[in-house]
Design a protein around this motif. Sequence first.
Motif, mmCIF file in Angstrom:
data_model
loop_
_atom_site.group_PDB
_atom_site.id
_atom_site.type_symbol
_atom_site.label_atom_id
_atom_site.label_comp_id
_atom_site.label_asym_id
_atom_site.label_seq_id
_atom_site.Cartn_x
_atom_site.Cartn_y
_atom_site.Cartn_z
ATOM 1 N N ILE A 1 -1.305 -2.419 18.816
ATOM 2 C CA ILE A 1 -0.873 -1.577 17.695
ATOM 3 C C ILE A 1 0.569 -1.892 17.313
ATOM 4 C CG2 ILE A 1 -0.461 0.802 16.957
ATOM 5 C CD1 ILE A 1 -2.549 1.528 19.187
ATOM 6 N N ALA A 2 0.830 -1.916 16.008
ATOM 7 C CA ALA A 2 2.191 -2.031 15.489
ATOM 8 C C ALA A 2 2.433 -0.897 14.504
ATOM 9 C CB ALA A 2 2.399 -3.374 14.804
ATOM 10 N N LEU A 3 3.671 -0.411 14.495
ATOM 11 C CA LEU A 3 4.063 0.689 13.607
ATOM 12 C C LEU A 3 5.232 0.249 12.728
ATOM 13 C CD1 LEU A 3 4.062 3.643 16.180
ATOM 14 C CD2 LEU A 3 2.302 3.085 14.533
ATOM 15 N N PRO A 4 5.004 -0.660 11.789
ATOM 16 C CA PRO A 4 6.121 -1.110 10.959
ATOM 17 C C PRO A 4 6.688 0.017 10.102
ATOM 18 C CG PRO A 4 4.053 -2.003 10.139
ATOM 19 C CD PRO A 4 3.740 -1.308 11.423
ATOM 20 N N HIS A 5 8.018 0.044 10.055
ATOM 21 C CA HIS A 5 8.757 1.045 9.283
ATOM 22 C C HIS A 5 10.126 0.474 9.003
ATOM 23 C CE1 HIS A 5 9.596 1.695 13.545
ATOM 24 N NE2 HIS A 5 10.767 2.205 13.174
ATOM 25 N N CYS A 6 10.955 1.211 8.313
ATOM 26 C CA CYS A 6 12.291 0.719 8.003
ATOM 27 C C CYS A 6 13.310 1.310 8.982
ATOM 28 C CB CYS A 6 12.676 1.060 6.563
ATOM 29 S SG CYS A 6 13.011 2.805 6.260
ATOM 30 N N ALA A 7 14.489 0.723 8.986
ATOM 31 C CA ALA A 7 15.589 1.256 9.791
ATOM 32 C C ALA A 7 16.205 2.465 9.088
ATOM 33 C CB ALA A 7 16.648 0.177 10.002
ATOM 34 N N LYS A 8 16.952 3.251 9.842
ATOM 35 C CA LYS A 8 17.553 4.475 9.296
ATOM 36 C C LYS A 8 18.386 4.221 8.047
ATOM 37 C CE LYS A 8 18.924 5.814 13.499
ATOM 38 N NZ LYS A 8 19.686 6.533 14.512
ATOM 39 N N GLU A 9 19.088 3.081 8.013
ATOM 40 C CA GLU A 9 19.959 2.810 6.867
ATOM 41 C C GLU A 9 19.196 2.555 5.569
ATOM 42 O OE1 GLU A 9 19.772 -0.953 9.420
ATOM 43 O OE2 GLU A 9 20.183 1.139 9.814
ATOM 44 N N ASN A 10 17.881 2.404 5.633
ATOM 45 C CA ASN A 10 17.068 2.178 4.435
ATOM 46 C C ASN A 10 16.194 3.374 4.061
ATOM 47 O OD1 ASN A 10 16.892 -0.945 5.860
ATOM 48 N ND2 ASN A 10 17.759 -0.686 3.826
ATOM 49 N N LEU A 11 16.431 4.525 4.661
ATOM 50 C CA LEU A 11 15.604 5.700 4.370
ATOM 51 C C LEU A 11 15.722 6.160 2.920
ATOM 52 C CD1 LEU A 11 15.934 7.823 7.637
ATOM 53 C CD2 LEU A 11 14.056 6.335 6.919
ATOM 54 N N ASP A 12 16.743 5.697 2.197
ATOM 55 C CA ASP A 12 16.867 6.041 0.777
ATOM 56 C C ASP A 12 15.737 5.425 -0.058
ATOM 57 O OD1 ASP A 12 18.076 3.501 1.410
ATOM 58 O OD2 ASP A 12 18.955 3.484 -0.609
ATOM 59 N N ALA B 1 0.831 -1.212 0.000
ATOM 60 C CA ALA B 1 0.000 0.000 0.000
ATOM 61 C C ALA B 1 0.866 1.262 0.000
ATOM 62 C CB ALA B 1 -0.936 0.005 1.201
ATOM 63 N N LEU B 2 1.952 1.244 0.766
ATOM 64 C CA LEU B 2 2.860 2.398 0.774
ATOM 65 C C LEU B 2 3.466 2.623 -0.611
ATOM 66 C CD1 LEU B 2 4.745 1.898 4.166
ATOM 67 C CD2 LEU B 2 3.179 3.775 3.609
ATOM 68 N N GLU B 3 3.835 1.533 -1.272
ATOM 69 C CA GLU B 3 4.419 1.646 -2.609
ATOM 70 C C GLU B 3 3.371 2.139 -3.610
ATOM 71 O OE1 GLU B 3 6.740 -1.130 -5.870
ATOM 72 O OE2 GLU B 3 6.810 -1.740 -3.770
ATOM 73 N N LYS B 4 2.176 1.571 -3.554
ATOM 74 C CA LYS B 4 1.094 1.980 -4.467
ATOM 75 C C LYS B 4 0.750 3.461 -4.285
ATOM 76 C CE LYS B 4 -3.593 0.823 -5.859
ATOM 77 N NZ LYS B 4 -4.786 0.036 -5.584
ATOM 78 N N ALA B 5 0.829 3.949 -3.046
ATOM 79 C CA ALA B 5 0.522 5.355 -2.764
ATOM 80 C C ALA B 5 1.664 6.292 -3.167
ATOM 81 C CB ALA B 5 0.203 5.532 -1.282
ATOM 82 N N GLY B 6 2.795 5.724 -3.579
ATOM 83 C CA GLY B 6 3.913 6.552 -4.041
ATOM 84 C C GLY B 6 4.839 7.047 -2.942
ATOM 85 N N TYR B 7 4.777 6.444 -1.771
ATOM 86 C CA TYR B 7 5.625 6.867 -0.659
ATOM 87 C C TYR B 7 6.995 6.207 -0.665
ATOM 88 C CZ TYR B 7 1.391 8.859 1.390
ATOM 89 O OH TYR B 7 0.248 9.581 1.613
ATOM 90 N N VAL B 8 7.079 4.990 -1.218
ATOM 91 C CA VAL B 8 8.324 4.229 -1.137
ATOM 92 C C VAL B 8 8.666 3.576 -2.469
ATOM 93 C CG1 VAL B 8 8.024 3.773 1.329
ATOM 94 C CG2 VAL B 8 7.198 2.103 -0.344
ATOM 95 N N LYS B 9 9.940 3.202 -2.584
ATOM 96 C CA LYS B 9 10.447 2.493 -3.751
ATOM 97 C C LYS B 9 10.322 0.982 -3.525
ATOM 98 C CE LYS B 9 13.992 6.033 -4.389
ATOM 99 N NZ LYS B 9 15.447 6.287 -4.317
ATOM 100 N N PRO B 10 10.395 0.208 -4.613
ATOM 101 C CA PRO B 10 10.445 -1.242 -4.447
ATOM 102 C C PRO B 10 11.613 -1.614 -3.523
ATOM 103 C CG PRO B 10 10.088 -0.690 -6.759
ATOM 104 C CD PRO B 10 10.390 0.606 -6.034
ATOM 105 N N GLY B 11 11.418 -2.638 -2.731
ATOM 106 C CA GLY B 11 12.442 -3.035 -1.766
ATOM 107 C C GLY B 11 12.134 -2.589 -0.354
#
Length: 142
Positions: free
Chosen positions: A58-69, A28-38
Amino acid sequence: MLNLTEDALHLQCRAKHKNEAIHIAASALEKAGYVKPGFEQAMLSREKSVSTYIGAGIALPHCAKENLDLVIQSGFQVFQFPDGVSWGKGKIVFIVVAVAATKNEHIQILADIADLLGDEVKTTLLANARTKSGFIDQFERA
C-alpha cells in the motif's frame, strides 16, 4: 471511519512506475474537486523526500505540509493496481490511496487509512477484487 464510495474507487488501474500512478491519482483528486492544479507536482516532491509506501503493498501519496494551500477540501481516492506498481527499492504497490487533506485533518486521515489497510492478506484480497461492491465490502471489514 472513512466512507469509501464507488465514485472514489478506481479498479483495474495500470501504471509502469510510481510517477505514473501518482499522475493517475492526482488527476482523479483534481477531477473530484479536492485539489488545485499543481497538486501532482506537490505529491511527486513529497515522494522524493520521503516515500509514501507504508507496507503491505500500500502507498498513501499526498503532499507535504508546505503545499496544503493546494487542497480545496479534504478527500481521498482509492486505486487498485492488480499487476502491482514498482514503488522503488523492491517495493510493489497494489493499492494506492491518494489523500488530499487540510492542515487539521491530514494526519488523522492518513492514520485512519493506514489502520484500515495495514494487513497483507487484506491487501491481496483488495488487489484481486473484481467489482467495486466487492472491493468496498472488503475495505470496510476492520
